[in-house]
Design an enzyme around this catalytic site. Structure first.
Site, mmCIF file in Angstrom:
data_model
loop_
_atom_site.group_PDB
_atom_site.id
_atom_site.type_symbol
_atom_site.label_atom_id
_atom_site.label_comp_id
_atom_site.label_asym_id
_atom_site.label_seq_id
_atom_site.Cartn_x
_atom_site.Cartn_y
_atom_site.Cartn_z
ATOM 1 N N SER A 191 0.796 -1.224 0.000
ATOM 2 C CA SER A 191 0.000 0.000 0.000
ATOM 3 C C SER A 191 0.830 1.275 0.000
ATOM 4 C CB SER A 191 -0.953 -0.008 1.190
ATOM 5 O OG SER A 191 -0.246 -0.160 2.397
ATOM 6 N N HIS A 219 -5.262 -3.633 -2.745
ATOM 7 C CA HIS A 219 -4.808 -2.763 -3.848
ATOM 8 C C HIS A 219 -4.553 -3.536 -5.141
ATOM 9 C CE1 HIS A 219 -4.435 0.552 -1.022
ATOM 10 N NE2 HIS A 219 -3.943 -0.344 -0.176
ATOM 11 N N LYS A 250 -11.906 0.305 -1.998
ATOM 12 C CA LYS A 250 -10.886 0.914 -2.847
ATOM 13 C C LYS A 250 -11.387 0.869 -4.297
ATOM 14 C CE LYS A 250 -7.403 0.225 0.662
ATOM 15 N NZ LYS A 250 -8.308 0.661 1.693
HETATM 16 C C1 LIG Z 1 -3.459 -3.480 2.337
HETATM 17 C C2 LIG Z 1 -4.658 -2.997 3.099
HETATM 18 N N1 LIG Z 1 -5.369 -3.878 3.802
HETATM 19 C C3 LIG Z 1 -6.436 -3.505 4.517
HETATM 20 C C4 LIG Z 1 -6.850 -2.195 4.559
HETATM 21 C C5 LIG Z 1 -8.032 -1.808 5.382
HETATM 22 O O1 LIG Z 1 -9.144 -1.705 4.546
HETATM 23 P P1 LIG Z 1 -10.359 -0.740 4.845
HETATM 24 O O2 LIG Z 1 -9.885 0.666 4.654
HETATM 25 O O3 LIG Z 1 -11.360 -1.154 3.822
HETATM 26 O O4 LIG Z 1 -10.796 -0.988 6.235
HETATM 27 C C6 LIG Z 1 -6.146 -1.239 3.831
HETATM 28 C C7 LIG Z 1 -6.597 0.174 3.870
HETATM 29 O O5 LIG Z 1 -5.948 1.092 3.526
HETATM 30 C C8 LIG Z 1 -5.020 -1.643 3.071
HETATM 31 O O6 LIG Z 1 -4.303 -0.768 2.387
#
Ligand SMILES: Cc1ncc(COP(=O)(O)O)c(C=O)c1O
Length: 404
Positions: A191, A219, A250
């Site tokens: 991310s 992502h 996302k």
């Molecule tokens: C790799 C990753 N996993 C999980 C999440 C958490 O997801 P959410 O924002 O839908 O709670 C994010 C959020 O930025 C993320 O980048």
């Protein structure tokens, strides 16, 4: 009457944060929590009364505001109302939840799927439901905070390996006593860096050492693979990941998280995952929006193609201008700045010229590796990307990140 508390560790922590925030605000370098007041087409927003090009969005395929998705959400409100009747296991399950879970399972080419109310909560609950005190969990060093928190919460023995280094992963796997249950976890696309995990090697190692493999596709859905199905499609390895976790916040313009995989695994999570049992179900509008979005991805394959072209233009263009975009291969494009202060200044310069980028600073990334974390989407036009890159270039020259 207010109580005057004696100073303690908690109050000191609160004050330290207040000071850090107010210093940034006083220097006009605070760019967090800015409300977007309006969407203007796919890639433009109104912030502080100004129209800006959005270059910090996770809406990789530009689906926020898509008419089909908006209509599905509105129809769900008319049919079900705005809330649910409680938690999923009791009265909270709606027909739209079941439909969404079937859609996700089809999209991910899995037997079944289960949804939760956020991606963050999905990682917490899934990791801590699958492994416990006697078990081992092995995580890439750059995995998302929600994975780290899930590992800590699980109470399992928590090992980490050097980022995307499969030799380092194997060393960890070898350290685990025979017979112990082990779960290996990584982001598909990282991310903060935009690079892709080495799935083929990871699958090979997990099979060799009898470890479960969980991949977070936050992502990569809508970003990787010819039809946007994610990392397994990208490497032509459909069916190789045991626990396919993803978010609905996302590329999918909603909120929530899911796991797709074998039916037994999904049923286990449905009956043992505490966030499923003890937290209210996804609101109907959000479930319906997510359900429609997966269909739109398949019906509009041009979005995938455009995202690839746009990401390539953005990455190559920034590199040609002298920036270090680190290891990215996707729509997440880090622009290395170094010190936190420099990342703030780059943001300030860009936002003052209506390019909405954001800084990522320590502790989200290591000290000295602060960056702009720019993203590009299928909603951008080529000329908008060019304009944004020119402004980022001017910013880089003004603050000394690249040669003037
Ligand atoms: C790799 C990753 N996993 C999980 C999440 C958490 O997801 P959410 O924002 O839908 O709670 C994010 C959020 O930025 C993320 O980048």
């Amino acid at each position: 009457m207010e109580f005057e508390r004696e100073q303690d560790a908690v109050s000191r922590r609160i004050q330290a944060m207040r000071q850090r925030v107010s210093e940034a605000k006083e220097a006009n370098l605070y760019y967090f929590n800015q409300p977007v007041s309006e969407l203007r087409g796919g890639a433009r927003v109104i912030v502080r009364g100004r129209e800006m090009g959005m270059f910090a969005s996770y809406s990789y395929l530009g689906l926020i505001g898509h008419p089909r998705i908006n209509s599905a959400a509105k129809a769900a409100v008319d049919r079900y109302g705005t809330g649910t009747h409680g938690v999923r296991s009791l009265a909270g399950t709606l027909a739209i939840h079941t439909e969404l879970e079937e859609t996700i399972a089809d999209f991910k080419k899995a037997e079944a799927s289960v949804t939760f109310t956020s991606g963050y909560v999905t990682n917490l609950t899934v990791v801590s439901t699958l492994v416990g005190r006697e078990d081992y969990v092995i995580s890439d060093k750059l995995n998302h905070a929600s994975i780290v928190d899930g590992c800590v919460m699980s109470g399992a023995k928590f090992l980490r390996f050097r980022h995307n280094d499969m030799d380092a992963l194997e060393i960890r796997l070898k350290q685990i006593p025979d017979g112990a249950a082990k779960l290996v976890i990584a982001d598909a696309v990282f991310s903060m860096d935009g690079d892709i995990i080495d799935l083929p090697k990871m699958v090979e190692l997990c099979r060799k050492y009898n470890a479960w493999l969980m991949i977070d596709e936050a992502h990569s859905v809508g970003v990787l693979g010819d039809t946007g199905r994610g990392i397994e499609e990208h490497f032509d390895m459909i069916g190789s990941v045991d626990i396919k976790m993803g978010t609905l916040s996302k590329t999918i313009p909603s909120v929530g998280g899911y796991v797709a995989g074998k039916r037994d695994l999904v049923e286990y999570l449905r009956h043992a995952g505490r966030a499923y049992i003890f937290s209210a179900a996804l609101p109907p509008a959000q479930a319906a929006a997510a359900n429609e979005a997966f269909k739109v991805i398949l019906d509009e394959p041009w979005r995938m193609e455009k995202l690839r072209i746009n990401a390539n233009q953005f990455i190559q263009g920034l590199k040609n201008r002298g920036f270090d975009t680190m290891l990215t291969e996707t729509a997440i494009v880090p622009v290395l700045c170094g010190d936190d202060e420099v990342a703030y200044q780059m943001t300030q310069y860009s936002q003052q010229r209506d390019v909405f980028v954001l800084p990522v600073i320590s502790p989200a990334v290591p000290v000295g590796l602060a960056r702009l974390r720019a993203t590009v989407t299928a909603a951008h036009e080529s000329h908008e990307i060019e304009t944004a890159m020119n402004i980022i270039e001017q910013a880089g020259k003004a603050v000394g990140v690249i040669q003037g």
